[in-house]
Motif scaffolding. Sequence first.
Motif, short mmCIF file in Angstrom:
data_model
loop_
_atom_site.label_atom_id
_atom_site.label_comp_id
_atom_site.label_asym_id
_atom_site.label_seq_id
_atom_site.Cartn_x
_atom_site.Cartn_y
_atom_site.Cartn_z
N ASN A 129 0.82 -1.22 0.00
CA ASN A 129 0.00 0.00 0.00
C ASN A 129 0.85 1.27 0.00
O ASN A 129 0.30 2.37 0.10
CB ASN A 129 -0.93 0.00 1.21
CG ASN A 129 -1.86 -1.20 1.21
OD1 ASN A 129 -2.32 -1.63 0.16
ND2 ASN A 129 -2.10 -1.76 2.40
N ALA A 170 -0.91 -0.58 -9.33
CA ALA A 170 -2.31 -0.61 -9.77
C ALA A 170 -3.23 -1.10 -8.65
O ALA A 170 -4.29 -0.53 -8.41
CB ALA A 170 -2.44 -1.50 -11.01
N LYS A 171 -2.80 -2.15 -7.97
CA LYS A 171 -3.61 -2.67 -6.86
C LYS A 171 -3.70 -1.65 -5.73
O LYS A 171 -4.76 -1.46 -5.13
CB LYS A 171 -3.02 -3.97 -6.34
CG LYS A 171 -3.11 -5.13 -7.32
CD LYS A 171 -2.50 -6.38 -6.72
CE LYS A 171 -2.56 -7.56 -7.69
NZ LYS A 171 -1.95 -8.77 -7.11
N GLU A 209 -3.43 1.65 -5.88
CA GLU A 209 -4.28 2.79 -6.22
C GLU A 209 -5.76 2.44 -6.09
O GLU A 209 -6.57 3.25 -5.61
CB GLU A 209 -3.96 3.24 -7.64
CG GLU A 209 -2.60 3.94 -7.77
CD GLU A 209 -2.27 4.27 -9.21
OE1 GLU A 209 -2.91 3.68 -10.11
OE2 GLU A 209 -1.35 5.09 -9.43
N GLU A 210 -6.11 1.22 -6.49
CA GLU A 210 -7.50 0.81 -6.34
C GLU A 210 -7.87 0.71 -4.86
O GLU A 210 -8.95 1.13 -4.43
CB GLU A 210 -7.70 -0.55 -7.04
CG GLU A 210 -9.09 -1.14 -6.88
CD GLU A 210 -10.16 -0.25 -7.51
OE1 GLU A 210 -11.31 -0.31 -7.07
OE2 GLU A 210 -9.82 0.52 -8.45
N LYS A 211 -6.95 0.18 -4.08
CA LYS A 211 -7.21 0.05 -2.65
C LYS A 211 -7.29 1.41 -1.98
O LYS A 211 -8.08 1.63 -1.08
CB LYS A 211 -6.11 -0.79 -1.99
CG LYS A 211 -6.36 -1.08 -0.53
CD LYS A 211 -5.26 -1.96 0.03
CE LYS A 211 -5.52 -2.25 1.50
NZ LYS A 211 -4.48 -3.10 2.09
N GLU A 212 -6.48 2.36 -2.45
CA GLU A 212 -6.48 3.70 -1.88
C GLU A 212 -7.84 4.37 -2.08
O GLU A 212 -8.34 5.06 -1.19
CB GLU A 212 -5.36 4.52 -2.50
CG GLU A 212 -5.19 5.89 -1.85
CD GLU A 212 -4.05 6.65 -2.50
OE1 GLU A 212 -3.99 6.67 -3.76
OE2 GLU A 212 -3.22 7.22 -1.78
N ARG A 213 -8.42 4.15 -3.27
CA ARG A 213 -9.74 4.75 -3.53
C ARG A 213 -10.80 4.14 -2.60
O ARG A 213 -11.67 4.85 -2.10
CB ARG A 213 -10.12 4.50 -5.00
CG ARG A 213 -9.39 5.40 -5.99
CD ARG A 213 -9.98 5.29 -7.38
NE ARG A 213 -9.78 3.97 -7.96
CZ ARG A 213 -8.71 3.62 -8.65
NH1 ARG A 213 -7.74 4.50 -8.86
NH2 ARG A 213 -8.60 2.41 -9.16
N ARG A 214 -10.66 2.82 -2.35
CA ARG A 214 -11.64 2.19 -1.45
C ARG A 214 -11.46 2.64 0.00
O ARG A 214 -12.41 2.72 0.77
CB ARG A 214 -11.49 0.66 -1.51
CG ARG A 214 -11.94 0.07 -2.84
CD ARG A 214 -12.14 -1.44 -2.69
NE ARG A 214 -10.94 -2.10 -2.18
CZ ARG A 214 -9.97 -2.61 -2.93
NH1 ARG A 214 -10.08 -2.51 -4.25
NH2 ARG A 214 -8.94 -3.20 -2.40
N GLU A 215 -10.23 2.97 0.36
CA GLU A 215 -9.95 3.32 1.76
C GLU A 215 -10.31 4.76 2.08
O GLU A 215 -10.39 5.12 3.26
CB GLU A 215 -8.47 3.09 2.07
CG GLU A 215 -8.10 1.62 2.14
CD GLU A 215 -6.62 1.42 2.42
OE1 GLU A 215 -5.88 2.44 2.34
OE2 GLU A 215 -6.22 0.29 2.70
#
Length: 936
Positions: free
Chosen positions: A327, A353-354, A356-362
């Motif tokens: 992360n 890529a993973k 950035e996607e997780k950052e948006r969810r968090e």
Amino acid sequence: MTKHWKTFVLALASLVLATALASPAAAERRVALVLGNAEYDHIARLKNPVNDAKDVAETLAKDLGFEVISLVNARKDELDGALADFSRKAAGANVALFYYAGHGVQNEGKNYLLPTDIAVKDVADVEFKALDMDRVRLALSKSSGVNILILDACRNNPFDSLVAASRSVDGGMLPRGLERMSVAVNKGAKGILVAYAAAPHEVALDGAGRNSPFAEALLKNLKAPEVEIRRLFNLVSDDVARTTKGKQSPEISSRIYGDFYFLSPDEMAERAWQRASKSQDPADFRAVLASYPNSPRARDAQLRLDLFESVQRCNAEQKELDAIGPNDLPRLRAAAGRFACDAARKGAEALIAKAEEKERRELASCEADNKAFAAVGAEDLAGLRAAVAKMTCADARRRAGGQLALLEQKEQRERDICNADLAALRSVGRDDLPGLRAVAGRLACRAAIDEARPLVAALEAKERRDRETCDSERKAFAAVDPSDLAGMRAAVGRMTCAAALEGARFVLARLEEKEKRERDICDADRKALIGAGASDVAALKSAAARMRCEAARNDANLLIAELESKALRVEGQSCEAERKTVAGMGSDLSRLRAAALGMKCDAAREDAKSRVASLEQQETLARQSCDAERRSLQAKSEDLVALRAAVLATTCDELRKDAKELVAALEKKQRLAKESCDADRKALEAKSGDLAGLRAAVDGMSCESARADARRKIAELEGACAADRKSVADVDATSFDAQSRLGALRGRKFSCADARGDLDKAVAAVETRVREAQTQLKKLGCFAAIANGRLDEPTKSAVAAYASRKGRATPTRLTDELVAELQGQTDAVCPQQSAPIAARPAETSVKDASREEVAPAAKPAKHNARRHEDKDEAPARPARAGKRHQLAEPVAPRRLRERAPVERPAQVARPAAPAPVAASAPAAAKPLSWSHNPGF
């Protein structure tokens, strides 16, 4: 990069290098003939030659690379065959070596070696049945390299009486021991060395062990690496002379061009390379390069290291990627732009890529976590812990974690205070009431207070009971009649109060001493009565007048009255005479009692009895008065003023004497007690500000008042010490004003060393944290001043710049979490022009400068000149630097040095080039002629 990929790359690299670089120089060819004869048929047998030959042959073949022909207990035809085989193998060899252990002789300047089947009758047997050393020299000469001839045989008269203890034989007309051989060098050869086990006319000893002294020394030194052959045989000679205590002195003759080594540096390098080439560990190749930088194998080792480094670089990038959290977007992006390995770079891009996607969810969860944090009370430690445990947003967890850390620190400080209070309470003895009262008075922890109260109450109750017991026992003892010694002894035996018991024992001892004195007086008076005679009235009266014992005086008066009565009867005195006699006795009670018993006249007897009764009544009244005064005196046994008054007021002479003795004893006791108290108070004044000294001194004090004063002073100092330590602990070490607050405390006079130690530790911890932050901020481009460990304005500006670049508010505290975050950054964060620069670099403090390590100066090599050598030491050759060697950076002045930053694990250090050594031109090699060692 997977483990299988790494293994494949390493295997491929090893195969490529083994194919491309395996071009070692042709190995040096060495041949040797080793002979050992011991079991002779017709002459004296020897003990160790067979062992010597086997061990030498094994060492030459196994450790030194010789092709060895070995023969033991050889007959003449076997010797001839072995020599012919050796001659063929020596042709073209680089080194040819001949070793013989057994009997040897010489005749007319020629040396012979004896086979085991020889039977010597005369010189002809030796000339035609023994092995001529000229044939051995001829076989050695076939070699174009170095010839080595080693003879472990005696050089005395070997046939003399066929002595079994030596390795030669001699007789009157028979040949003598071995003669010195010439060391002429054959054309095209590199030289020759001849080693004899003993000097001329000496015996080569067999020794007490498995090998002869010469063979044992030779085996010990043959395997010594990088020892030139002449130096090696000098060491052998020294060992033999030392082992035999000078009885055997080997002789070495040599004429060798240049240097020869059984184990040369190039051979050692080749062996090290062969071991390293089978390894996959770069350290083995670094060892070859470091140990043999001038060897031909140094280039091979460097090439192998270069390939290893390229593989390790890719491994390191993959390892760095594995170490980055999935992360951590900033580090992942920086790594992806920096990686040269495709696999590592693609792995980083996939993780980005993973992440950035997780950052948006968090982002959504962070908002919920911040609301939950705001809803928790500021002092609700349990609620805050529960909230932190549920949080998934790193930023919210960090903010909540900081608040949680402050609350936990506060809780820990309170726990530390309680632990300190409990430790102080439990360090005091459970029967030390003054100490417990002093400690209880300064306790701040409720648990410690609750524990101290029942202890103090119990001791106070016990003190009251003990005091009441002492008062009761003193009163009981005072009520006993002083004349009743048995009753007084019983009363002392029942006492339990130490203070009352001491006083009672003192009074009892005085009374017992008085009783003994009276008994001694009575014994002396009775002896005087016996000595006065039974019929001499005048002597008896004189003795009775001097008597102090009442019982003895009564006996004397009875005897006097009897004698006087008898005299009166004899003289026919009348009753009137007896009455006159009674009247003449006055107040002498003893005489009156005796007269009343011996008088014949009733009237006179009644007069005497009447006077006796009157006097006894007076005596009884006087005794009762003395007893009353004695009881009063016993009650005042510890009161000096009252005792002195009693001495003046008493009417009883005997009691006055006892009172004077009591006064003298009590005055002495009080004087000693005063001297003890004065000494204790002086010790107390000398240590008035030393808490540790007071604690050590209080146990040795004998004066109760001084001990109480000391304990009170200790309690005051301990309270002040606790307050000082609390003032240090109250300073928040992470705040920006921590250094100024701690600096203000430095000027304060502390009451104990512990508080000063706490302050020094706190100052050092803050300075270390600030210096670590400055060093990392400087790496990140946010700080351009010197890392001086002071939280000054440039440092605060650098922290603010870093926070600004990270999009966060300016911190007000320099926490360990912030420093750890800075140390985790690997790329520049601040532009170079944005780094705050101090007006002038702050010089490093003297304390920091003293911490820098100074490399010890290299010790000069010691060179010892050896015997038998007339050539100069070869100078050291400059080390060859590899193409990838790094140059050392110039060293800054001491006052501008900074502490070295922590090295990141991703970096792989390359070996540093060895420092070049200045070398002078080597002296030209010249042949060395043999010489006999003058020491042997």
